[in-house]
Design a protein around this motif. Structure first.
Motif, PDB file in Angstrom:
ATOM      1  N   LEU A   1      36.567 -13.484 -13.272  1.00 30.47           N
ATOM      2  CA  LEU A   1      35.638 -13.270 -14.005  1.00 30.47           C
ATOM      3  C   LEU A   1      36.040 -11.922 -15.008  1.00 30.47           C
ATOM      4  N   GLU A   2      37.008 -11.342 -14.342  1.00 29.87           N
ATOM      5  CA  GLU A   2      37.572  -9.791 -15.197  1.00 29.87           C
ATOM      6  C   GLU A   2      38.469 -10.565 -16.330  1.00 29.87           C
ATOM      7  N   GLN A   3      39.261 -11.659 -15.945  1.00 32.18           N
ATOM      8  CA  GLN A   3      40.204 -12.302 -16.713  1.00 32.18           C
ATOM      9  C   GLN A   3      39.512 -12.878 -17.933  1.00 32.18           C
ATOM     10  N   VAL A   4      38.311 -13.647 -17.861  1.00 35.93           N
ATOM     11  CA  VAL A   4      37.761 -14.124 -18.832  1.00 35.93           C
ATOM     12  C   VAL A   4      36.639 -13.119 -19.613  1.00 35.93           C
ATOM     13  N   GLY A   5      36.769 -11.718 -19.181  1.00 32.32           N
ATOM     14  CA  GLY A   5      35.843 -10.692 -20.080  1.00 32.32           C
ATOM     15  C   GLY A   5      34.610 -10.607 -19.388  1.00 32.32           C
ATOM     16  N   LEU A   6      34.332 -11.090 -18.176  1.00 35.12           N
ATOM     17  CA  LEU A   6      33.204 -10.647 -17.635  1.00 35.12           C
ATOM     18  C   LEU A   6      33.111  -9.471 -16.472  1.00 35.12           C
ATOM     19  N   LYS A   7      32.145  -9.140 -15.820  1.00 35.31           N
ATOM     20  CA  LYS A   7      32.196  -8.163 -14.892  1.00 35.31           C
ATOM     21  C   LYS A   7      32.040  -8.917 -13.413  1.00 35.31           C
TER      22      LYS A   7
ATOM     23  N   GLU B   1      30.325  -8.060 -10.895  1.00 39.03           N
ATOM     24  CA  GLU B   1      28.922  -8.059 -10.510  1.00 39.03           C
ATOM     25  C   GLU B   1      28.168  -9.304 -11.240  1.00 39.03           C
ATOM     26  N   HIS B   2      28.692  -9.918 -11.964  1.00 35.41           N
ATOM     27  CA  HIS B   2      27.928 -11.103 -12.748  1.00 35.41           C
ATOM     28  C   HIS B   2      28.125 -12.361 -11.829  1.00 35.41           C
ATOM     29  N   LYS B   3      28.751 -12.163 -10.613  1.00 37.77           N
ATOM     30  CA  LYS B   3      28.864 -13.334  -9.804  1.00 37.77           C
ATOM     31  C   LYS B   3      27.567 -13.635  -8.880  1.00 37.77           C
ATOM     32  N   TYR B   4      26.689 -12.647  -8.857  1.00 38.96           N
ATOM     33  CA  TYR B   4      25.374 -12.862  -8.139  1.00 38.96           C
ATOM     34  C   TYR B   4      24.362 -13.402  -9.055  1.00 38.96           C
ATOM     35  N   ARG B   5      24.760 -13.682 -10.525  1.00 35.70           N
ATOM     36  CA  ARG B   5      23.572 -14.207 -11.270  1.00 35.70           C
ATOM     37  C   ARG B   5      23.731 -15.596 -11.318  1.00 35.70           C
ATOM     38  N   TYR B   6      22.587 -16.095 -12.096  1.00 33.89           N
ATOM     39  CA  TYR B   6      22.601 -17.710 -12.357  1.00 33.89           C
ATOM     40  C   TYR B   6      23.048 -18.010 -13.530  1.00 33.89           C
ATOM     41  N   PRO B   7      23.197 -19.161 -14.193  1.00 37.83           N
ATOM     42  CA  PRO B   7      23.637 -19.781 -15.352  1.00 37.83           C
ATOM     43  C   PRO B   7      22.689 -19.230 -16.751  1.00 37.83           C
ATOM     44  N   HIS B   8      21.463 -19.441 -16.322  1.00 33.42           N
ATOM     45  CA  HIS B   8      20.276 -19.210 -17.157  1.00 33.42           C
ATOM     46  C   HIS B   8      20.303 -17.665 -17.676  1.00 33.42           C
ATOM     47  N   GLU B   9      20.951 -16.763 -16.896  1.00 33.03           N
ATOM     48  CA  GLU B   9      20.746 -15.252 -17.346  1.00 33.03           C
ATOM     49  C   GLU B   9      22.036 -14.982 -18.179  1.00 33.03           C
ATOM     50  N   PHE B  10      22.854 -16.076 -18.893  1.00 33.94           N
ATOM     51  CA  PHE B  10      23.907 -15.521 -19.540  1.00 33.94           C
ATOM     52  C   PHE B  10      23.721 -16.389 -20.986  1.00 33.94           C
ATOM     53  N   SER B  11      24.316 -15.775 -21.873  1.00 34.10           N
ATOM     54  CA  SER B  11      24.178 -16.257 -23.167  1.00 34.10           C
ATOM     55  C   SER B  11      25.293 -17.603 -23.208  1.00 34.10           C
ATOM     56  N   GLY B  12      25.576 -18.124 -24.447  1.00 36.63           N
ATOM     57  CA  GLY B  12      26.190 -19.505 -24.464  1.00 36.63           C
ATOM     58  C   GLY B  12      27.703 -19.259 -24.258  1.00 36.63           C
ATOM     59  N   GLY B  13      28.145 -18.104 -25.060  1.00 33.61           N
ATOM     60  CA  GLY B  13      29.470 -17.536 -24.919  1.00 33.61           C
ATOM     61  C   GLY B  13      29.823 -17.318 -23.611  1.00 33.61           C
ATOM     62  N   GLN B  14      29.170 -16.572 -23.085  1.00 33.17           N
ATOM     63  CA  GLN B  14      29.313 -15.896 -21.566  1.00 33.17           C
ATOM     64  C   GLN B  14      29.413 -17.308 -20.560  1.00 33.17           C
ATOM     65  N   ARG B  15      28.318 -18.332 -20.933  1.00 29.05           N
ATOM     66  CA  ARG B  15      28.504 -19.451 -20.064  1.00 29.05           C
ATOM     67  C   ARG B  15      29.754 -20.277 -19.932  1.00 29.05           C
ATOM     68  N   GLN B  16      30.256 -20.208 -21.337  1.00 23.96           N
ATOM     69  CA  GLN B  16      31.444 -20.938 -21.600  1.00 23.96           C
ATOM     70  C   GLN B  16      32.553 -20.090 -20.826  1.00 23.96           C
ATOM     71  N   ARG B  17      32.472 -18.783 -20.759  1.00 28.51           N
ATOM     72  CA  ARG B  17      33.720 -18.038 -20.138  1.00 28.51           C
ATOM     73  C   ARG B  17      33.726 -18.365 -18.632  1.00 28.51           C
ATOM     74  N   ILE B  18      32.602 -18.429 -18.072  1.00 25.25           N
ATOM     75  CA  ILE B  18      32.304 -18.656 -16.658  1.00 25.25           C
ATOM     76  C   ILE B  18      32.883 -20.260 -16.560  1.00 25.25           C
ATOM     77  N   CYS B  19      32.926 -21.249 -17.372  1.00 25.65           N
ATOM     78  CA  CYS B  19      33.504 -22.598 -16.998  1.00 25.65           C
ATOM     79  C   CYS B  19      34.789 -22.253 -17.282  1.00 25.65           C
ATOM     80  N   ILE B  20      35.502 -21.661 -17.921  1.00 27.78           N
ATOM     81  CA  ILE B  20      37.124 -21.367 -18.184  1.00 27.78           C
ATOM     82  C   ILE B  20      37.320 -20.751 -16.844  1.00 27.78           C
ATOM     83  N   ALA B  21      36.547 -19.692 -16.284  1.00 17.41           N
ATOM     84  CA  ALA B  21      37.107 -19.021 -15.091  1.00 17.41           C
ATOM     85  C   ALA B  21      37.019 -20.208 -13.833  1.00 17.41           C
ATOM     86  N   ARG B  22      35.907 -21.098 -13.703  1.00 13.23           N
ATOM     87  CA  ARG B  22      36.041 -22.068 -12.932  1.00 13.23           C
ATOM     88  C   ARG B  22      37.310 -22.942 -13.211  1.00 13.23           C
TER      89      ARG B  22
END
Length: 547
Positions: A418-424, A426-447
């Motif tokens: 998550l830090e590699q893709v520019g997130l924090k 603590e974001h790991k305890y949230r759900y997809p709907h709590e993020f913006s489109g760009g943040q969701r794409q960062r999560i998909c890259i982290a996955r």
């Protein structure tokens, strides 16, 4: 030209008091008869809420707190609801970004246009059908006499948008509001829709309020431009003045975020890094790949032919290299990507990855090999389970591939990813709907990174994103490539993105690669007529002159 629409001190809020979300926070602008006025800005700035406020079509949670919207001097906010029904469709019409969700799937194209004709023009029976055919012809639907009785699912995306335009034109409006009508379309279809709107505007004299985040589109169609940010209009000017010298800092930020060859070269010069590959030997070799789908007809479903979605594709990708595949929807780009991943089994041909022929392995061996090749999809929200927390989404691949000794070790890796893709973390305890489109794409890259891949297939990962968020994702992908030596197969129809991120480009048309080479060769010295057509349709920013 006289003023058609005048918006004064418009405020539209969600909620009350100090916690109210000020979606539109005191904006003023005028639109003259026959002009194209572009409202430019990124997602969440209030553009669409402005349009819905003008139409008085706001969701229940939104309230107009103050201001006025005058059409030909008459304040629309003072009209009773029954009078607004005549305004909507008759005086002001609106077309939306996604025609599939705007059209009724159980009514034919003709029936949906006919509803507007009956409501605003009183046409019925034969007169209504004749006028519907005229409108379908006007918006460029071929064989209108036959296709009038077809349903939305029988039309392509570009054709559905044309039907939406025909519905809007049926009431002969004075103002057409177009809310991101070309964002999800390929460049050639986008060019056709924009040319159609300009032609219809010249014929009917209607004004257009065009909502977009695309500077290239704005440059080609606008008479005046208003830049919107955080619910306010921060700059308003004529097209020529705006593109010659944008005044506001946010406007200049939008220009600086645009991907281009010049930006790429500038960044390379500043960093002192050369544009070279990390390996001379191919990581992936695709040889004469074919994916054909049988066409079955009759009671016994006899095969009568084949759809040749991918029809003999040959290409190589090296470690640390980005190969872009460009082409229109339906050209076979995504099917080719899925065929390489063996998510769709090829009909014929070879996929040699890191010395192993993927078409010849199955089961556990193929599943293990998939850790080396991952995919990032166009729509990050639909590619994640909405009931899973981000920690579980990113961890899922590690569990499948047996990476990490225990949950604690895997969670440490999730934090690092998550830090590699520019997130924090603590974001790991949230759900997809709590993020913006760009943040969701960062999560998909982290996955995708979680299983330590060597190649990532990026299937239109930035096409639905605003220009600044797109810029962030592209910079992230480049930074990860430089640090980890990743190779990318980048599927897109955005030529500017190709200029910025790709080393090599292949142009796909009707299941075949019609031209390929390094970026400068293909994009600046195209040989194939289809490549030339594709490039000519790309909207380019012009600093002055006629639109």
């Amino acid at each position: 030209m006289s003023t058609l629409l005048e918006v004064e001190n418009l405020k539209t809020w969600f909620g009350e008091g100090e916690n109210a979300i000020r979606a539109v926070d005191g904006i003023d602008f005028k639109i003259s008869q026959g002009e194209t006025f572009v409202l430019l800005g990124e997602s969440g700035c209030g553009k669409s809420i402005t349009a819905l406020s003008i139409m008085r079509l706001l969701p229940p949670a939104a309230k107009i707190k103050s201001g006025s919207v005058k059409l030909n001097g008459k304040n629309l906010f003072e009209l009773p609801e029954y009078a607004m029904r005549d305004v909507r469709g008759g005086k002001i019409a609106m077309i939306f970004q996604e025609p599939q969700t705007s059209l009724n799937p159980v009514l034919t194209a003709g029936q949906q246009i006919g509803e507007t004709l009956q409501c605003h023009k009183g046409l019925k029976g034969r007169a209504q059908r004749d006028r519907t055919i005229e409108l379908l012809n006007a918006v460029g639907i071929p064989e209108a006499e036959r296709r009038i009785d077809e349903y939305p699912h029988q039309f392509s995306g570009g054709m559905k948008q044309r039907i939406m335009i025909a519905i809007a034109l049926a009431g002969e409006p004075e103002l057409l509001i177009a809310d991101e009508p070309t964002t999800a379309l390929d460049v050639t279809i986008q060019a056709q829709i924009l040319q159609l709107l300009e032609k219809l505007q010249q014929e009917t004299g209607m004004a257009i309020l065009f909502i977009t985040h695309d500077l290239g589109v704005t440059s080609g169609i606008a008479d005046h431009v208003a830049v919107m940010y955080a619910g306010k209009i921060v700059e308003i000017n004529s097209r020529d003045a705006f593109f010659a010298a944008p005044q506001h800092e946010y406007s200049r930020h939008l220009f600086s975020a645009l991907p281009s060859r010049e930006k790429r070269n500038r960044e390379m010069a500043e960093s002192g890094k050369e544009n070279k590959h990390l390996s001379d030997s191919p990581l992936l070799t695709v040889n004469d790949l074919k994916v054909h789908y049988p066409i079955r007809k009759g009671l016994f479903k006899k095969v009568v032919g084949y759809v040749r979605a991918v029809d003999g594709v040959t290409i190589e990708i090296r470690k640390g290299q980005t190969v872009a595949i460009v082409g229109e929807s339906g050209s076979g780009k995504t099917t080719m990507g899925k065929g390489i991943l063996q998510l769709i089994r090829p009909t014929d041909g070879g996929v040699l990855f890191d010395g192993r022929e993927l078409t010849q392995i199955t089961g556990e061996e193929l599943r293990r090999k998939r850790s080396d090749i991952q995919i990032v999809f166009q729509d990050p929200y639909s590619s994640m389970n909405p009931r899973m927390m981000i920690a579980d989404i990113v961890e899922e691949g590690m569990l499948a591939q047996g990476i990490g000794k225990n949950r604690g070790e895997r969670m440490q890796r999730v934090d690092k990813l998550l830090e590699q893709v520019g997130l924090k973390p603590e974001h790991k305890y949230r759900y997809p709907h709590e993020f913006s489109g760009g943040q969701r794409q960062r999560i998909c890259i982290a996955r995708a990174l979680a299983v330590e891949p060597k190649l990532i297939v990026c299937d239109e990962p930035t096409s639905a994103l605003d220009v600044s968020v797109q810029s962030q994702i592209l910079e992230l992908l480049k930074e990860l490539q430089e640090r980890l030596g990743l190779a990318y197969l980048f599927i897109t129809h955005n030529i500017s993105v190709v200029e910025y991120i790709a080393h090599y480009v292949a142009v796909m048309y009707d299941g075949k690669i019609v031209e390929q080479g390094n970026v400068d060769e293909v994009l600046y010295q195209p040989r194939h007529p289809y490549t030339q057509k594709l490039l000519s349709a790309v909207p380019r920013i012009k600093t002055a002159g006629r639109r």
